[in-house]
Design a protein around this motif. Structure first.
Motif, PDB file in Angstrom:
ATOM      1  N   ARG A  45       8.435   1.858  -4.771  1.00 16.57           N
ATOM      2  CA  ARG A  45       8.572   2.424  -6.107  1.00 16.57           C
ATOM      3  C   ARG A  45       8.727   3.937  -6.017  1.00 16.57           C
ATOM      4  NH1 ARG A  45       3.958   0.564 -10.093  1.00 16.57           N
ATOM      5  NH2 ARG A  45       5.414   1.636 -11.511  1.00 16.57           N
ATOM      6  N   LEU A  46       9.594   4.488  -6.866  1.00 11.63           N
ATOM      7  CA  LEU A  46       9.772   5.934  -6.909  1.00 11.63           C
ATOM      8  C   LEU A  46       8.549   6.538  -7.590  1.00 11.63           C
ATOM      9  CD1 LEU A  46      11.628   8.360  -6.393  1.00 11.63           C
ATOM     10  CD2 LEU A  46      12.564   8.037  -8.690  1.00 11.63           C
ATOM     11  N   THR A  47       7.886   7.445  -6.904  1.00 13.47           N
ATOM     12  CA  THR A  47       6.639   7.987  -7.432  1.00 13.47           C
ATOM     13  C   THR A  47       6.431   9.397  -6.910  1.00 13.47           C
ATOM     14  OG1 THR A  47       4.256   7.563  -7.666  1.00 13.47           O
ATOM     15  CG2 THR A  47       5.260   7.088  -5.527  1.00 13.47           C
ATOM     16  N   SER A  48       5.394  10.045  -7.416  1.00 15.85           N
ATOM     17  CA  SER A  48       5.041  11.390  -6.960  1.00 15.85           C
ATOM     18  C   SER A  48       3.695  11.341  -6.264  1.00 15.85           C
ATOM     19  CB  SER A  48       4.975  12.358  -8.145  1.00 15.85           C
ATOM     20  OG  SER A  48       3.863  12.062  -8.969  1.00 15.85           O
ATOM     21  N   ALA A  49       3.291  12.491  -5.716  1.00 17.33           N
ATOM     22  CA  ALA A  49       2.018  12.560  -5.003  1.00 17.33           C
ATOM     23  C   ALA A  49       0.826  12.373  -5.932  1.00 17.33           C
ATOM     24  CB  ALA A  49       1.909  13.885  -4.264  1.00 17.33           C
TER      25      ALA A  49
ATOM     26  N   HIS B 153       0.395   9.782  -7.678  1.00 19.38           N
ATOM     27  CA  HIS B 153       0.045   8.359  -7.657  1.00 19.38           C
ATOM     28  C   HIS B 153      -0.022   7.766  -6.264  1.00 19.38           C
ATOM     29  CE1 HIS B 153       0.475   8.276 -12.017  1.00 19.38           C
ATOM     30  NE2 HIS B 153       1.633   8.886 -11.887  1.00 19.38           N
ATOM     31  N   THR B 154       0.294   8.500  -5.227  1.00 16.09           N
ATOM     32  CA  THR B 154       0.254   7.945  -3.876  1.00 16.09           C
ATOM     33  C   THR B 154      -0.109   9.032  -2.870  1.00 16.09           C
ATOM     34  OG1 THR B 154       1.478   6.675  -2.222  1.00 16.09           O
ATOM     35  CG2 THR B 154       2.704   8.368  -3.417  1.00 16.09           C
ATOM     36  N   THR B 155      -0.634   8.603  -1.744  1.00 19.79           N
ATOM     37  CA  THR B 155      -0.960   9.555  -0.673  1.00 19.79           C
ATOM     38  C   THR B 155       0.009   9.441   0.491  1.00 19.79           C
ATOM     39  OG1 THR B 155      -2.499   7.952   0.283  1.00 19.79           O
ATOM     40  CG2 THR B 155      -3.404   9.557  -1.269  1.00 19.79           C
ATOM     41  N   ALA B 156       0.931   8.474   0.411  1.00 20.46           N
ATOM     42  CA  ALA B 156       1.888   8.277   1.500  1.00 20.46           C
ATOM     43  C   ALA B 156       3.242   7.919   0.915  1.00 20.46           C
ATOM     44  CB  ALA B 156       1.407   7.175   2.447  1.00 20.46           C
ATOM     45  N   PHE B 157       4.291   8.328   1.593  1.00 25.14           N
ATOM     46  CA  PHE B 157       5.657   8.051   1.165  1.00 25.14           C
ATOM     47  C   PHE B 157       6.384   7.301   2.264  1.00 25.14           C
ATOM     48  CE2 PHE B 157       4.400  11.786  -1.227  1.00 25.14           C
ATOM     49  CZ  PHE B 157       4.851  11.498  -2.514  1.00 25.14           C
ATOM     50  N   TYR B 158       7.403   6.557   1.842  1.00 26.17           N
ATOM     51  CA  TYR B 158       8.261   5.870   2.799  1.00 26.17           C
ATOM     52  C   TYR B 158       9.614   6.579   2.856  1.00 26.17           C
ATOM     53  CZ  TYR B 158      11.678   2.562   4.575  1.00 26.17           C
ATOM     54  OH  TYR B 158      12.701   2.001   5.276  1.00 26.17           O
ATOM     55  N   GLY B 159      10.193   6.702   4.054  1.00 20.39           N
ATOM     56  CA  GLY B 159      11.535   7.275   4.177  1.00 20.39           C
ATOM     57  C   GLY B 159      11.541   8.783   4.198  1.00 20.39           C
TER      58      GLY B 159
ATOM     59  N   ALA C 167       1.191  -3.917 -15.641  1.00 20.94           N
ATOM     60  CA  ALA C 167       2.296  -4.644 -15.009  1.00 20.94           C
ATOM     61  C   ALA C 167       2.866  -3.829 -13.861  1.00 20.94           C
ATOM     62  CB  ALA C 167       3.391  -4.940 -16.037  1.00 20.94           C
ATOM     63  N   ALA C 168       3.330  -4.492 -12.821  1.00 20.85           N
ATOM     64  CA  ALA C 168       3.888  -3.802 -11.655  1.00 20.85           C
ATOM     65  C   ALA C 168       5.199  -3.130 -12.027  1.00 20.85           C
ATOM     66  CB  ALA C 168       4.110  -4.805 -10.527  1.00 20.85           C
TER      67      ALA C 168
END
Length: 547
Positions: free
Chosen positions: A285-289, A291-297, A546-547
């Motif tokens: 999912r496209l997100t910012s820091a 909402h997440t602590t790790a990114f893919y790619g 919802a996801a």
């Protein structure tokens, strides 16, 4: 570079002046000069990157210059008090922009392949493909100092417009009045017909041409415009004007006419509590820091602009300290860009990385335009995840989360919430609320309204804004707290107010969902609040987005 202000119009020996020059040094004794201003006629100065004013080169031009705005140009020859030729820093050759990553300390960082009029590239270790065109002007800025431990010292000196080989005397004791063509001199020796002289000083200064000499009296071609008393100066020009300091900077600094200042640029910020990064999460999912602590790619990292910076360098390291820049495929140990964001280099691969940013100020001299580094920021790039999909098998349906006893899952737009089984759904016409359930016996109810999300605000600021909004609409001031639910972080607001003769209590949870927010408002009366509060807690704990 700051601006400079001063008062007074006399040199250290008491000579009046109408022109000044600012000097900047690295020491209080004013020995090591690092900046020389243009000659100015005002008690204030700010550097100009595209050259000084075109100062007059004749006595008559000086008189005219007092009543007009001068154009840009070049200064006539200028000298210090002890005869050293000086040139203003504003006339220096334009700096060459840094457009590729400089080498390590001690390496050759001299820019190449560009000219001041059309700079396009610079040398270093590798190339980033960044280019700059146009004239950046003279390098009129100074480097940062470790203020207040170190700094600069500045002073201002008086300057005079003088003619080499000029002849000086004074008006005779008898003086002369306006319109007179005869002017008595204290000493008429050396004056001849055809000479141009300057009479007086300040606002009544004027120029005249001698047509006759008789002893200590000269006859002018035209009558005087002003009256001149005995003792006023009379000067015969000896050629084009030169501008000379009327005092030594070292003398005036020793006398106390010196001030200290520091220069400290603000580095770029790569985070402010939360990282300035955007990309795909490990779930795709496209997100910012936020909402997440790790990114893919390859996430996009950004930073705040630094005052004065026109380009930025980004470096990457596998450790925070000591920060050791990795060498990229281009052979450089960083990337330079004119933007305030950059995509994570694919060649670095997954792992935990640290990066830092610094700006380049093109108002600094060629090869030394680096500004302060930002604090290193951590970025986690996750490895790709793969799964094997079995063939000819029936996928087992995931079971729904188990609800608390007495609750039934009810669906809303983008969420589900556990609601007591006996509560009934209520439909209201022309209402923004599409999710409304109420206890038929006690009229205790829950309402959901979807609104805009938190955005770039911190949770503390968001809670303060929500508090003001609810207080304005309800007429009572709620208490607020930031809570963590299974569905994510939320702001909890609680208030008690009167409505239609009843005392009611409202508990509102505003849940952050990225671009939007879900506001769940639970309402009960004073008679049922003690029994209803635990039910409210079970209901909000069952919330699933919802996801």
């Amino acid at each position: 570079m700051p601006g400079f202000l001063w008062t007074g119009n006399k040199a250290i020996d008491g000579t009046s002046t109408e022109l000044y020059r600012v000097y900047i040094y690295t020491d209080k004794q004013c020995i090591n000069r690092v900046f020389t201003s243009a000659v100015i006629g005002s008690p204030a100065y700010a550097p100009r990157p595209f050259g000084p004013l075109a100062l007059p080169a004749t006595p008559g031009g000086v008189v005219g210059a007092r009543s007009q705005y001068l154009l840009d140009g070049t200064e006539p020859p200028a000298f210090t008090y002890d005869g050293e030729s000086i040139t203003t820093s504003e006339s220096a050759q334009a700096a060459t922009p840094t457009t590729s990553v400089p080498g390590a300390p001690g390496a050759d960082t001299t820019n190449a392949g560009s000219s001041p009029a059309a700079p396009s590239s610079s040398s270093g270790t590798g190339s980033s493909g960044f280019s700059s065109t146009g004239n950046t002007g003279a390098p009129i800025d100074l480097w940062d100092t470790n203020w207040p431990q170190s700094g600069y010292y500045w002073t201002v000196v008086a300057v005079g417009a003088v003619s080499p080989n000029a002849l000086y005397t004074n008006v005779g004791a008898a003086g002369a009045k306006a319109a007179d063509t005869s002017l008595p001199l204290a000493n008429g020796g050396g004056f001849n017909p055809g000479d141009t002289i300057t009479i007086g000083a300040g606002a009544t200064q004027e120029a005249g041409t001698i047509v006759g000499v008789s002893g200590d009296t000269v006859t002018l071609a035209t009558g005087l415009k002003f009256g001149h008393g005995g003792g006023e100066s009379v000067v015969r020009s000896g050629g084009a004007l030169q501008y000379q300091d009327l005092e030594l900077p070292q003398d005036v600094c020793a006398a106390g006419r010196v001030m200290r200042f520091g220069k400290e640029s603000e580095p770029s910020l790569v985070s402010s509590g939360e990282l300035f990064a955007t990309g795909l999460s490990s779930e795709g999912r496209l997100t910012s820091a936020v909402h997440t602590t790790a990114f893919y790619g390859e996430p996009l990292v950004s930073w705040t602009p630094a005052l004065g910076a026109e380009a930025y360098e980004v470096q990457w390291s596998k450790q925070q300290y000591p920060f050791t820049p990795v060498t990229l495929a281009t052979g450089s140990n960083g990337i330079i860009t004119g933007a305030t964001s950059i995509v994570f280099p694919h060649e670095l691969g997954p792992g935990t990385w640290w990066y830092r940013v610094r700006g380049f100020d093109y108002s600094l001299p060629t090869g030394a335009q680096q500004m302060s580094w930002s604090d290193p920021a951590q970025l986690v790039v996750a490895k790709p995840k793969f799964s094997i999909v079995p063939i000819k098998t029936t996928a087992k349906k995931a079971s729904a989360p188990k609800l608390a006893t007495g609750l039934t899952s009810r669906s809303g737009t983008g969420f589900t919430l556990g609601v007591p089984t006996r509560w009934a759904r209520i439909s209201l016409k022309d209402s923004v609320a599409s999710f409304l359930y109420r206890d038929p016996a006690t009229h205790t109810n829950v309402v959901e309204v979807t609104s805009s999300g938190r955005g770039a605000r911190s949770y503390t600021q968001w809670a303060a804004d929500l508090k003001l909004e609810l207080a304005a609409g309800a007429g009572a001031t709620p208490t607020t707290s930031i809570v963590t639910l299974t569905a994510g972080k939320a702001v909890r607001l609680t208030l008690t107010r009167a409505s239609n003769g009843l005392e009611i209590t409202q508990v509102q949870y505003v849940v952050d969902a990225g671009a939007s927010a879900y506001a769940f408002t639970f309402t009960t009366t004073a008679a049922h609040v003690r029994a209803d509060l635990p039910t409210f807690a079970k209901m909000i704990a069952s919330l699933r987005l919802a996801a």
